[in-house]
Write an enzyme that holds these catalytic residues in place. Structure first.
Site, PDB file in Angstrom:
ATOM      1  N   ASP A  49      33.522  36.569  53.144  1.00 54.71           N
ATOM      2  CA  ASP A  49      34.052  35.381  53.946  1.00 54.71           C
ATOM      3  C   ASP A  49      33.521  36.174  55.653  1.00 54.71           C
ATOM      4  O   ASP A  49      33.503  34.869  56.337  1.00 54.71           O
ATOM      5  CB  ASP A  49      35.741  35.459  53.901  1.00 54.71           C
ATOM      6  CG  ASP A  49      36.183  36.921  54.484  1.00 54.71           C
ATOM      7  OD1 ASP A  49      35.588  37.541  55.687  1.00 54.71           O
ATOM      8  OD2 ASP A  49      37.430  36.648  53.754  1.00 54.71           O
TER       9      ASP A  49
ATOM     10  N   ASN B 192      48.978  48.842  51.825  1.00 55.72           N
ATOM     11  CA  ASN B 192      48.797  47.436  50.814  1.00 55.72           C
ATOM     12  C   ASN B 192      50.432  46.859  50.262  1.00 55.72           C
ATOM     13  O   ASN B 192      51.107  48.131  50.335  1.00 55.72           O
ATOM     14  CB  ASN B 192      48.063  48.202  49.851  1.00 55.72           C
ATOM     15  CG  ASN B 192      47.582  46.662  48.734  1.00 55.72           C
ATOM     16  OD1 ASN B 192      48.593  45.571  48.344  1.00 55.72           O
ATOM     17  ND2 ASN B 192      46.394  46.650  48.451  1.00 55.72           N
TER      18      ASN B 192
ATOM     19  N   THR C 126      42.730  46.181  49.697  1.00 58.55           N
ATOM     20  CA  THR C 126      42.527  46.362  48.377  1.00 58.55           C
ATOM     21  C   THR C 126      43.127  46.570  47.830  1.00 58.55           C
ATOM     22  O   THR C 126      43.570  48.480  47.107  1.00 58.55           O
ATOM     23  CB  THR C 126      41.433  46.765  48.444  1.00 58.55           C
ATOM     24  OG1 THR C 126      40.121  47.118  47.543  1.00 58.55           O
ATOM     25  CG2 THR C 126      41.343  48.458  49.076  1.00 58.55           C
TER      26      THR C 126
ATOM     27  N   GLN D 139      35.052  44.405  50.947  1.00 53.63           N
ATOM     28  CA  GLN D 139      34.413  43.555  49.971  1.00 53.63           C
ATOM     29  C   GLN D 139      34.745  42.438  50.072  1.00 53.63           C
ATOM     30  O   GLN D 139      34.292  41.698  48.599  1.00 53.63           O
ATOM     31  CB  GLN D 139      35.066  43.952  48.559  1.00 53.63           C
ATOM     32  CG  GLN D 139      35.916  45.644  48.149  1.00 53.63           C
ATOM     33  CD  GLN D 139      36.361  45.802  47.772  1.00 53.63           C
ATOM     34  OE1 GLN D 139      36.742  45.447  46.067  1.00 53.63           O
ATOM     35  NE2 GLN D 139      37.328  46.539  48.320  1.00 53.63           N
TER      36      GLN D 139
ATOM     37  N   HIS E  66      30.059  43.715  49.029  1.00 53.66           N
ATOM     38  CA  HIS E  66      29.682  42.620  48.092  1.00 53.66           C
ATOM     39  C   HIS E  66      29.667  41.177  48.284  1.00 53.66           C
ATOM     40  O   HIS E  66      28.718  40.607  47.839  1.00 53.66           O
ATOM     41  CB  HIS E  66      30.465  42.000  47.743  1.00 53.66           C
ATOM     42  CG  HIS E  66      31.227  43.521  46.439  1.00 53.66           C
ATOM     43  ND1 HIS E  66      33.138  42.511  46.261  1.00 53.66           N
ATOM     44  CD2 HIS E  66      30.995  44.340  45.805  1.00 53.66           C
ATOM     45  CE1 HIS E  66      32.799  44.097  45.799  1.00 53.66           C
ATOM     46  NE2 HIS E  66      32.183  45.115  44.955  1.00 53.66           N
TER      47      HIS E  66
ATOM     48  N   CYS F 250      15.939  32.444  49.309  1.00 53.40           N
ATOM     49  CA  CYS F 250      15.118  31.818  48.481  1.00 53.40           C
ATOM     50  C   CYS F 250      14.895  33.257  47.027  1.00 53.40           C
ATOM     51  O   CYS F 250      14.912  34.282  47.048  1.00 53.40           O
ATOM     52  CB  CYS F 250      14.054  31.599  48.327  1.00 53.40           C
ATOM     53  SG  CYS F 250      12.627  30.875  47.333  1.00 53.40           S
TER      54      CYS F 250
ATOM     55  N   CYS G 188      14.892  25.730  48.171  1.00 52.84           N
ATOM     56  CA  CYS G 188      13.771  25.938  49.312  1.00 52.84           C
ATOM     57  C   CYS G 188      13.325  25.406  50.002  1.00 52.84           C
ATOM     58  O   CYS G 188      12.297  24.793  49.288  1.00 52.84           O
ATOM     59  CB  CYS G 188      13.538  27.807  48.553  1.00 52.84           C
ATOM     60  SG  CYS G 188      12.280  28.328  49.859  1.00 52.84           S
TER      61      CYS G 188
END
Ligand code: ZN
Length: 273
Positions: A133, A244, A219, A130, A148, A156, A177
Protein backbone atom coordinates in the site's frame (compact mmCIF):
# COMPACT_ATOMS: atom_id res chain seq x y z
CA UNK A 1 17.36 11.81 24.22
CA UNK A 2 16.96 13.85 21.06
CA UNK A 3 13.81 14.97 19.35
CA UNK A 4 13.51 15.36 15.65
CA UNK A 5 10.96 17.10 13.53
CA UNK A 6 9.49 14.81 10.90
CA UNK A 7 6.98 15.39 8.23
CA UNK A 8 4.03 13.46 9.51
CA UNK A 9 1.42 12.01 7.24
CA UNK A 10 -0.40 14.98 5.68
CA UNK A 11 -3.76 13.48 6.36
CA UNK A 12 -3.14 11.71 9.67
CA UNK A 13 -5.79 12.30 12.31
CA UNK A 14 -4.86 13.59 15.72
CA UNK A 15 -3.47 10.79 17.86
CA UNK A 16 -3.39 12.68 21.12
CA UNK A 17 -6.33 10.60 22.25
CA UNK A 18 -4.78 7.13 21.73
CA UNK A 19 -5.93 5.05 24.67
CA UNK A 20 -3.17 3.00 26.31
CA UNK A 21 -5.39 1.29 28.89
CA UNK A 22 -5.11 -2.09 27.19
CA UNK A 23 -1.32 -2.19 27.60
CA UNK A 24 0.38 -4.17 30.37
CA UNK A 25 2.60 -1.54 32.08
CA UNK A 26 5.28 -4.08 33.07
CA UNK A 27 5.66 -5.25 29.48
CA UNK A 28 5.66 -1.65 28.25
CA UNK A 29 8.54 -0.87 30.65
CA UNK A 30 10.64 -3.74 29.28
CA UNK A 31 9.84 -3.01 25.64
CA UNK A 32 10.46 0.73 26.00
CA UNK A 33 13.82 0.00 27.63
CA UNK A 34 14.76 -2.24 24.68
CA UNK A 35 13.74 0.50 22.21
CA UNK A 36 15.70 3.08 24.23
CA UNK A 37 19.00 1.17 24.39
CA UNK A 38 19.04 0.08 20.72
CA UNK A 39 21.22 1.89 18.20
CA UNK A 40 19.91 -0.09 15.25
CA UNK A 41 16.49 -1.60 14.61
CA UNK A 42 14.53 -3.63 12.10
CA UNK A 43 10.74 -3.28 12.04
CA UNK A 44 8.95 -6.07 10.19
CA UNK A 45 5.39 -5.13 9.24
CA UNK A 46 2.37 -6.83 7.76
CA UNK A 47 -1.31 -6.17 7.17
CA UNK A 48 -1.95 -5.56 10.88
CA UNK A 49 -0.19 -2.20 10.75
CA UNK A 50 -2.42 -1.06 7.89
CA UNK A 51 -5.53 -2.35 9.67
CA UNK A 52 -5.44 0.83 11.75
CA UNK A 53 -5.78 2.69 8.43
CA UNK A 54 -8.92 0.73 7.64
CA UNK A 55 -7.33 -1.75 5.24
CA UNK A 56 -8.39 -5.40 5.43
CA UNK A 57 -5.91 -7.74 7.12
CA UNK A 58 -5.13 -10.04 4.27
CA UNK A 59 -2.55 -12.75 4.10
CA UNK A 60 -0.04 -11.93 1.42
CA UNK A 61 -1.41 -10.24 -1.61
CA UNK A 62 -4.28 -12.63 -2.19
CA UNK A 63 -5.60 -13.05 1.33
CA UNK A 64 -8.22 -10.39 0.66
CA UNK A 65 -10.17 -13.33 -0.63
CA UNK A 66 -9.00 -15.87 1.88
CA UNK A 67 -10.75 -19.21 1.45
CA UNK A 68 -12.92 -17.83 -1.32
CA UNK A 69 -12.82 -18.56 -5.01
CA UNK A 70 -13.16 -15.87 -7.64
CA UNK A 71 -16.13 -15.12 -9.90
CA UNK A 72 -14.28 -17.04 -12.60
CA UNK A 73 -14.30 -20.09 -10.31
CA UNK A 74 -10.52 -19.92 -9.92
CA UNK A 75 -8.64 -20.10 -6.65
CA UNK A 76 -7.34 -16.59 -5.93
CA UNK A 77 -3.78 -17.93 -5.90
CA UNK A 78 -4.30 -18.82 -9.56
CA UNK A 79 -6.09 -15.59 -10.52
CA UNK A 80 -3.34 -13.48 -8.95
CA UNK A 81 -0.44 -15.45 -10.38
CA UNK A 82 2.32 -14.51 -12.78
CA UNK A 83 1.02 -17.18 -15.14
CA UNK A 84 -2.47 -15.62 -15.22
CA UNK A 85 -1.02 -12.18 -15.90
CA UNK A 86 0.75 -13.65 -18.91
CA UNK A 87 -2.13 -15.78 -20.24
CA UNK A 88 -5.26 -13.82 -19.25
CA UNK A 89 -4.11 -10.38 -18.11
CA UNK A 90 -7.68 -9.06 -17.89
CA UNK A 91 -8.52 -11.63 -15.18
CA UNK A 92 -5.35 -11.01 -13.17
CA UNK A 93 -5.77 -7.24 -13.45
CA UNK A 94 -9.37 -7.44 -12.24
CA UNK A 95 -8.16 -8.73 -8.87
CA UNK A 96 -5.11 -6.47 -8.73
CA UNK A 97 -7.56 -3.60 -9.23
CA UNK A 98 -9.67 -4.82 -6.30
CA UNK A 99 -6.63 -4.73 -4.04
CA UNK A 100 -5.79 -1.22 -5.23
CA UNK A 101 -9.37 -0.09 -4.58
CA UNK A 102 -9.08 -1.37 -1.01
CA UNK A 103 -5.84 0.63 -0.56
CA UNK A 104 -7.12 3.78 -2.29
CA UNK A 105 -7.84 6.64 0.05
CA UNK A 106 -6.21 4.88 3.01
CA UNK A 107 -4.02 7.20 5.03
CA UNK A 108 -1.06 6.31 7.17
CA UNK A 109 -1.73 6.03 10.88
CA UNK A 110 0.11 6.63 14.14
CA UNK A 111 2.04 3.35 13.80
CA UNK A 112 3.50 4.35 10.41
CA UNK A 113 4.24 7.78 11.81
CA UNK A 114 6.12 6.45 14.88
CA UNK A 115 8.24 4.15 12.69
CA UNK A 116 9.18 7.13 10.51
CA UNK A 117 10.24 9.06 13.64
CA UNK A 118 12.21 6.08 14.97
CA UNK A 119 14.16 5.93 11.71
CA UNK A 120 15.58 9.32 12.60
CA UNK A 121 16.28 8.36 16.20
CA UNK A 122 18.45 5.33 15.43
CA UNK A 123 21.86 5.17 13.79
CA UNK A 124 20.40 2.57 11.43
CA UNK A 125 16.76 1.55 11.09
CA UNK A 126 14.87 -0.31 8.40
CA UNK A 127 11.27 -1.29 7.76
CA UNK A 128 10.76 -4.67 6.08
CA UNK A 129 7.16 -4.67 4.92
CA UNK A 130 4.91 -7.15 3.16
CA UNK A 131 2.36 -4.45 2.48
CA UNK A 132 1.91 -3.14 -1.05
CA UNK A 133 0.00 0.00 0.00
CA UNK A 134 3.00 2.36 0.06
CA UNK A 135 1.93 3.80 3.45
CA UNK A 136 5.38 3.58 5.11
CA UNK A 137 6.90 5.86 2.51
CA UNK A 138 3.96 8.23 2.68
CA UNK A 139 4.51 8.48 6.44
CA UNK A 140 8.11 9.54 5.82
CA UNK A 141 10.11 6.31 6.24
CA UNK A 142 13.04 6.25 3.79
CA UNK A 143 14.65 2.89 4.57
CA UNK A 144 11.83 0.63 3.45
CA UNK A 145 12.23 -2.83 1.96
CA UNK A 146 8.96 -3.53 0.14
CA UNK A 147 9.50 -7.25 -0.17
CA UNK A 148 6.16 -7.79 -1.99
CA UNK A 149 6.42 -4.60 -4.04
CA UNK A 150 4.22 -1.52 -4.34
CA UNK A 151 0.89 -1.63 -6.14
CA UNK A 152 1.35 2.00 -7.28
CA UNK A 153 4.54 1.31 -9.23
CA UNK A 154 3.83 0.11 -12.76
CA UNK A 155 6.17 -1.40 -15.32
CA UNK A 156 5.84 -2.61 -18.90
CA UNK A 157 6.17 -6.37 -19.31
CA UNK A 158 8.15 -5.88 -22.55
CA UNK A 159 10.11 -2.62 -22.62
CA UNK A 160 11.74 -0.42 -19.97
CA UNK A 161 8.70 1.85 -19.44
CA UNK A 162 7.94 2.45 -15.75
CA UNK A 163 5.75 4.91 -13.89
CA UNK A 164 4.39 5.64 -10.43
CA UNK A 165 0.71 6.47 -10.11
CA UNK A 166 -1.35 8.00 -7.29
CA UNK A 167 -4.13 5.49 -7.89
CA UNK A 168 -5.66 3.48 -10.71
CA UNK A 169 -8.53 5.92 -11.43
CA UNK A 170 -7.17 6.93 -14.84
CA UNK A 171 -6.21 3.41 -16.00
CA UNK A 172 -8.12 1.27 -18.45
CA UNK A 173 -7.87 -2.45 -17.86
CA UNK A 174 -5.72 -4.27 -18.61
CA UNK A 175 -3.44 -1.24 -18.97
CA UNK A 176 -1.12 -1.09 -21.94
CA UNK A 177 2.29 0.49 -22.35
CA UNK A 178 2.23 3.93 -24.04
CA UNK A 179 5.60 3.11 -25.66
CA UNK A 180 5.10 -0.40 -27.05
CA UNK A 181 1.45 -1.41 -26.32
CA UNK A 182 2.44 -4.49 -24.31
CA UNK A 183 0.65 -5.22 -21.02
CA UNK A 184 1.72 -3.08 -18.09
CA UNK A 185 1.91 -4.72 -14.66
CA UNK A 186 2.22 -3.49 -11.09
CA UNK A 187 5.59 -4.11 -9.46
CA UNK A 188 4.16 -6.53 -6.93
CA UNK A 189 5.00 -10.16 -6.27
CA UNK A 190 2.21 -12.29 -7.72
CA UNK A 191 1.70 -15.89 -6.69
CA UNK A 192 4.36 -18.14 -8.14
CA UNK A 193 6.81 -15.29 -8.65
CA UNK A 194 10.21 -14.63 -7.14
CA UNK A 195 10.80 -11.89 -4.61
CA UNK A 196 12.33 -8.75 -6.14
CA UNK A 197 16.09 -9.22 -6.37
CA UNK A 198 17.04 -5.74 -5.19
CA UNK A 199 14.79 -5.97 -2.11
CA UNK A 200 16.27 -9.35 -1.19
CA UNK A 201 19.82 -8.04 -1.66
CA UNK A 202 19.11 -5.05 0.61
CA UNK A 203 17.58 -7.30 3.24
CA UNK A 204 20.54 -9.69 3.16
CA UNK A 205 23.02 -6.83 3.39
CA UNK A 206 21.27 -5.28 6.39
CA UNK A 207 20.75 -8.62 8.18
CA UNK A 208 24.47 -9.24 7.69
CA UNK A 209 25.19 -6.06 9.63
CA UNK A 210 22.83 -7.22 12.38
CA UNK A 211 20.29 -5.24 14.43
CA UNK A 212 20.20 -4.52 18.17
CA UNK A 213 16.41 -4.70 18.08
CA UNK A 214 14.02 -6.62 15.83
CA UNK A 215 10.29 -5.91 16.11
CA UNK A 216 7.57 -7.89 14.37
CA UNK A 217 4.39 -5.82 13.92
CA UNK A 218 1.01 -6.99 12.68
CA UNK A 219 2.18 -9.98 10.70
CA UNK A 220 1.41 -13.65 11.10
CA UNK A 221 4.98 -14.41 9.93
CA UNK A 222 3.94 -17.27 7.67
CA UNK A 223 6.72 -16.58 5.18
CA UNK A 224 10.19 -17.87 6.15
CA UNK A 225 11.91 -14.62 5.06
CA UNK A 226 9.62 -12.70 7.46
CA UNK A 227 10.14 -15.01 10.45
CA UNK A 228 13.90 -15.60 9.93
CA UNK A 229 15.16 -12.14 10.99
CA UNK A 230 13.34 -12.55 14.33
CA UNK A 231 14.83 -16.03 14.85
CA UNK A 232 18.33 -14.79 13.93
CA UNK A 233 18.10 -11.88 16.36
CA UNK A 234 16.89 -14.07 19.19
CA UNK A 235 19.65 -16.58 18.59
CA UNK A 236 22.21 -13.76 18.63
CA UNK A 237 20.86 -12.56 21.98
CA UNK A 238 19.43 -9.32 20.56
CA UNK A 239 16.19 -7.71 21.74
CA UNK A 240 13.09 -9.07 20.05
CA UNK A 241 9.52 -7.79 20.34
CA UNK A 242 6.21 -8.77 18.81
CA UNK A 243 3.24 -6.42 18.54
CA UNK A 244 0.16 -8.34 17.45
CA UNK A 245 -3.27 -8.91 19.03
CA UNK A 246 -3.10 -12.60 18.08
CA UNK A 247 -0.40 -15.23 18.41
CA UNK A 248 1.74 -15.93 15.37
CA UNK A 249 4.61 -17.97 14.00
CA UNK A 250 7.15 -15.98 16.04
CA UNK A 251 5.20 -15.52 19.29
CA UNK A 252 7.15 -18.30 20.98
CA UNK A 253 10.48 -16.86 19.78
CA UNK A 254 10.34 -13.21 20.85
CA UNK A 255 11.53 -11.99 24.25
CA UNK A 256 8.58 -9.61 24.64
CA UNK A 257 5.04 -9.75 23.32
CA UNK A 258 2.55 -6.89 23.24
CA UNK A 259 -0.90 -8.25 22.32
CA UNK A 260 -2.06 -4.83 21.16
CA UNK A 261 -2.91 -2.98 17.98
CA UNK A 262 0.11 -1.47 16.25
CA UNK A 263 -0.92 2.20 16.57
CA UNK A 264 -1.72 1.85 20.29
CA UNK A 265 1.47 -0.03 21.18
CA UNK A 266 3.85 2.11 19.14
CA UNK A 267 2.32 5.35 20.39
CA UNK A 268 2.75 4.16 24.00
CA UNK A 269 6.38 3.16 23.37
CA UNK A 270 7.11 6.48 21.66
CA UNK A 271 5.70 8.38 24.64
CA UNK A 272 8.22 6.59 26.88
CA UNK A 273 11.31 7.36 24.78
ZN1 ZN B 1 6.48 -1.12 -23.19
Amino acid sequence: MRWYAVKACDDAPSWSSVNHDSIDPAVLDLVSAAFARARSALFITGAGISADSGLPTYRGIGGLYEDAGTEEGLPIEHALSGEMLRDRPEVCWKYIHQIERACRGATCNRAHEVLAMLEQRYDRAWVLTQNVDGLHRRAGSKNVIEIHGDVYKLACTRCSFRESVQDYAALSFPPRCPECSAIVRPEVVLFGEMLPRSAVATLERELGLGFDLVVSIGTTSVFPYIAAPVMLARRAGRDTVEINPGTTGVSHVVAHRMPNRAAVALDAIWQRL
